[in-house]
Scaffold this motif. Structure first.
Motif, PDB file in Angstrom:
ATOM      1  N   ALA A  42       0.808  -1.227   0.000  1.00  0.00           N
ATOM      2  CA  ALA A  42       0.000   0.000   0.000  1.00  0.00           C
ATOM      3  C   ALA A  42       0.837   1.271   0.000  1.00  0.00           C
ATOM      4  CB  ALA A  42      -0.932  -0.001   1.204  1.00  0.00           C
ATOM      5  N   ILE A  43       2.092   1.207   0.499  1.00  0.00           N
ATOM      6  CA  ILE A  43       2.886   2.439   0.585  1.00  0.00           C
ATOM      7  C   ILE A  43       4.092   2.418  -0.363  1.00  0.00           C
ATOM      8  CG2 ILE A  43       2.199   2.724   2.981  1.00  0.00           C
ATOM      9  CD1 ILE A  43       5.022   1.985   3.845  1.00  0.00           C
ATOM     10  N   GLY A  44       4.130   1.421  -1.253  1.00  0.00           N
ATOM     11  CA  GLY A  44       5.131   1.426  -2.310  1.00  0.00           C
ATOM     12  C   GLY A  44       6.522   0.985  -1.912  1.00  0.00           C
ATOM     13  N   LEU A  45       6.636   0.000  -1.039  1.00  0.00           N
ATOM     14  CA  LEU A  45       7.951  -0.516  -0.667  1.00  0.00           C
ATOM     15  C   LEU A  45       8.438  -1.537  -1.697  1.00  0.00           C
ATOM     16  CD1 LEU A  45       7.592  -1.061   3.193  1.00  0.00           C
ATOM     17  CD2 LEU A  45       8.570   0.903   2.005  1.00  0.00           C
ATOM     18  N   SER A  46       9.739  -1.666  -1.809  1.00  0.00           N
ATOM     19  CA  SER A  46      10.323  -2.650  -2.734  1.00  0.00           C
ATOM     20  C   SER A  46      10.235  -4.049  -2.124  1.00  0.00           C
ATOM     21  CB  SER A  46      11.781  -2.307  -3.006  1.00  0.00           C
ATOM     22  OG  SER A  46      12.555  -2.451  -1.822  1.00  0.00           O
ATOM     23  N   THR A  47      10.508  -5.061  -2.964  1.00  0.00           N
ATOM     24  CA  THR A  47      10.489  -6.439  -2.483  1.00  0.00           C
ATOM     25  C   THR A  47      11.531  -6.650  -1.387  1.00  0.00           C
ATOM     26  OG1 THR A  47       9.778  -7.223  -4.657  1.00  0.00           O
ATOM     27  CG2 THR A  47      10.726  -8.853  -3.160  1.00  0.00           C
ATOM     28  N   GLU A  48      12.712  -6.052  -1.561  1.00  0.00           N
ATOM     29  CA  GLU A  48      13.763  -6.175  -0.563  1.00  0.00           C
ATOM     30  C   GLU A  48      13.330  -5.560   0.768  1.00  0.00           C
ATOM     31  OE1 GLU A  48      15.257  -6.708  -4.494  1.00  0.00           O
ATOM     32  OE2 GLU A  48      14.191  -5.002  -3.642  1.00  0.00           O
ATOM     33  N   GLN A  49      12.641  -4.428   0.694  1.00  0.00           N
ATOM     34  CA  GLN A  49      12.169  -3.776   1.915  1.00  0.00           C
ATOM     35  C   GLN A  49      11.082  -4.606   2.593  1.00  0.00           C
ATOM     36  OE1 GLN A  49      11.244   0.003   0.002  1.00  0.00           O
ATOM     37  NE2 GLN A  49      12.874   1.030   1.146  1.00  0.00           N
ATOM     38  N   LEU A  50      10.213  -5.228   1.777  1.00  0.00           N
ATOM     39  CA  LEU A  50       9.167  -6.094   2.326  1.00  0.00           C
ATOM     40  C   LEU A  50       9.791  -7.272   3.070  1.00  0.00           C
ATOM     41  CD1 LEU A  50       6.361  -7.328   2.694  1.00  0.00           C
ATOM     42  CD2 LEU A  50       6.524  -8.220   0.358  1.00  0.00           C
ATOM     43  N   ILE A  51      10.782  -7.909   2.470  1.00  0.00           N
ATOM     44  CA  ILE A  51      11.440  -9.044   3.111  1.00  0.00           C
ATOM     45  C   ILE A  51      12.048  -8.610   4.443  1.00  0.00           C
ATOM     46  CG2 ILE A  51      13.366 -10.670   2.919  1.00  0.00           C
ATOM     47  CD1 ILE A  51      12.822 -10.690  -0.130  1.00  0.00           C
ATOM     48  N   TYR A  52      12.656  -7.432   4.448  1.00  0.00           N
ATOM     49  CA  TYR A  52      13.246  -6.923   5.679  1.00  0.00           C
ATOM     50  C   TYR A  52      12.175  -6.705   6.745  1.00  0.00           C
ATOM     51  CZ  TYR A  52      16.291  -4.326   8.803  1.00  0.00           C
ATOM     52  OH  TYR A  52      17.012  -3.928   9.905  1.00  0.00           O
ATOM     53  N   LEU A  53      11.020  -6.154   6.341  1.00  0.00           N
ATOM     54  CA  LEU A  53       9.928  -5.924   7.289  1.00  0.00           C
ATOM     55  C   LEU A  53       9.435  -7.226   7.900  1.00  0.00           C
ATOM     56  CD1 LEU A  53       7.571  -3.182   5.769  1.00  0.00           C
ATOM     57  CD2 LEU A  53       9.170  -2.966   7.671  1.00  0.00           C
ATOM     58  N   ILE A  54       9.303  -8.261   7.071  1.00  0.00           N
ATOM     59  CA  ILE A  54       8.830  -9.553   7.567  1.00  0.00           C
ATOM     60  C   ILE A  54       9.822 -10.137   8.575  1.00  0.00           C
ATOM     61  CG2 ILE A  54       8.351 -11.946   6.918  1.00  0.00           C
ATOM     62  CD1 ILE A  54       7.165 -10.889   4.309  1.00  0.00           C
ATOM     63  N   ASN A  55      11.110 -10.069   8.249  1.00  0.00           N
ATOM     64  CA  ASN A  55      12.123 -10.574   9.180  1.00  0.00           C
ATOM     65  C   ASN A  55      12.085  -9.810  10.498  1.00  0.00           C
ATOM     66  OD1 ASN A  55      13.016 -12.333   7.201  1.00  0.00           O
ATOM     67  ND2 ASN A  55      14.701 -11.032   6.547  1.00  0.00           N
ATOM     68  N   ALA A  56      11.991  -8.471  10.399  1.00  0.00           N
ATOM     69  CA  ALA A  56      11.944  -7.648  11.603  1.00  0.00           C
ATOM     70  C   ALA A  56      10.691  -7.942  12.418  1.00  0.00           C
ATOM     71  CB  ALA A  56      11.988  -6.164  11.214  1.00  0.00           C
TER      72      ALA A  56
END
Length: 450
Positions: A42-56
């Motif tokens: 919804a806020i336009g994050l990249s795939t790499e940023q999404l993976i980081y969010l899930i790990n965090a």
């Protein structure tokens, strides 16, 4: 006179503890990663940023669960078997906050600043919020627990059908059939096996269900090969937090709503594990929410609350040890540090989770009905409290857009069936029922001990 250890405080052999803990992780995993998945898109994050969010998210879920189950110096954390996870109540406000401030990493800086502020506010006011416990006689307690179970059931159904009505496999007969097979396996093991095997019926159902799905080509293992071996969460990875006043106020309102939901969840767990609910216990549980939410703002995640998904698992298995839940917190931290392991767990098809969810969430509703049996529903007003609170709670489930033309703060409260139903039960109990505080307290204690 005996000094028997309460089942909540018992420590089981490590082998069984790990297996029971894994069962908790599998039961809540899909819900745990749902918030970063929705927010990132919804806020336009990249795939790499999404993976980081899930790990965090997984890593901080583990810390939050450890704090709630084990407590910090007997001041923060309820010492109940409660799994912590990101609250979905905060998703829409966070998307609005992030996109209002540019989206992407810049928007996340404002989200995390508001989360830190709201977490600290929640921590401070928890002592006052817990005073609401006196407004929860058995008729309200039973209504709230029932509402929690009924509100969760559509989650299981969406896991079975798929979230997108336009998808080709939406309501696919094969998906529905697989979920029913999983449910049948769980019920068969639960009914025929005693002791250890009976207690891990959900875990075995998920394992056998995934194996069956894999045999029919319904499991995608590509993500396992593509996932990184190691993922380390560092504070403020998206930049230093920004404390924008309006966003901080919005997130604080979100936390007030979340605190109401947590109150219902803690009451449900307290009733299921037969440990009397106290004001001090609730205060410590709410402090853990505030602490974990502020910590989430530091470690790039989101507001935390008690995960109702796991309440049904406790009710179904009868395993009440908080040390098992604490171990599940350690497992979540490991999954956050090793994305390849998290990818393996993510391979479980949603329809398999849906079959298990029907049993687990239905057990929460059943626990609520059991609690209601301790209330005198023949007494004037009590039946109306149950009827109206449950009916109002089901409105946003049946018609999600029901409050769409109301102000944002009304939508925030109304769109959560658990929150609006709990508020309605409290208000109706005050308005319609006769009140004898001493008798109510005695009945509440009796309910918790039975």
């Amino acid at each position: 006179m005996t000094n028997a250890i309460h089942p909540v405080d018992q420590k089981l052999p490590w082998g069984r503890t790990l297996i029971y803990a894994a069962q908790h992780v599998l039961a809540m995993y899909a819900g745990a990663v749902a918030v970063p998945l929705v927010l990132a898109g919804a806020i336009g994050l990249s795939t790499e940023q999404l993976i980081y969010l899930i790990n965090a998210d997984l890593f901080t879920c583990g810390i939050a669960t450890l704090v709630q189950a084990l407590s910090i110096k007997n001041f923060i954390g309820s010492k109940l078997p409660i799994v912590q996870g990101c609250t979905f109540t905060a998703v829409t406000p966070m998307i609005i906050i992030a996109n209002t401030h540019g989206g992407g990493a810049a928007g996340l800086q404002v989200v995390y600043g508001s989360a830190i502020f709201a977490g600290i506010a929640c921590f401070i006011i928890s002592n006052y919020f817990s005073k609401m416990l006196r407004f929860f006689p058995p008729v309200v307690t039973g209504s709230v627990i029932t509402i929690i179970g009924l509100s969760l059931l559509p989650v299981a159904v969406n896991w079975i059908t798929g979230p997108n009505p336009a998808a080709a496999d939406y309501c696919s007969p094969s998906n529905i059939a697989l979920s029913l097979v999983v449910l049948a396996i769980i019920l068969f093991i639960y009914r025929t096996c005693k002791g250890f095997l009976g207690h891990i019926s959900v875990l075995l159902g998920l394992v056998f269900g995934t194996a069956i799905a894999a045999a029919f080509g319904m499991v995608d293992f590509h993500a396992v090969g593509e996932a990184a071996v190691l993922g380390v969460t560092t504070p403020f990875a998206f930049g230093l937090p920004v404390f924008e006043p309006v966003s901080c106020l919005i997130m604080t309102l979100v936390m007030l709503v979340t605190m109401a939901e947590t109150t219902g969840d803690v009451m449900a767990v307290s009733s299921i594990v037969k440990k009397p609910m106290t004001e001090e216990m609730l205060t410590k549980a709410l402090r853990a929410d505030g602490f974990s939410t502020a910590l989430g703002g530091v470690f790039n995640t989101f507001p935390y609350t008690a995960f109702a998904q796991n309440i049904g698992l406790i009710s179904m298995t009868g395993i009440r040890s908080r040390y098992i839940v604490a171990t599940s917190g350690v497992l979540l931290m490991v999954l956050g540090l090793f994305p390849k392991l998290a990818a393996v767990v993510a391979c479980i098809p949603t329809m398999v989770l849906g079959g298990a969810g029907l049993a687990m969430f239905g057990m929460v509703a059943s626990s609520g009905m059991q609690a209601l049996s301790q209330a005198d529903l023949q007494k004037k007003g009590n039946s109306m409290v149950v009827a109206i609170s449950v009916a109002v709670a089901l409105i946003p489930i049946g018609v999600p857009s029901f409050y769409s033309h109301f102000p944002q703060w009304v939508q925030l409260i109304g769109n959560s069936g658990i929150t609006i139903g709990s508020i309605m039960a409290i208000v109706l109990n005050v308005l319609l029922c006769e009140h004898k505080p001493k008798q109510q307290e005695e009945l509440q204690a009796k309910l918790s001990l039975q």
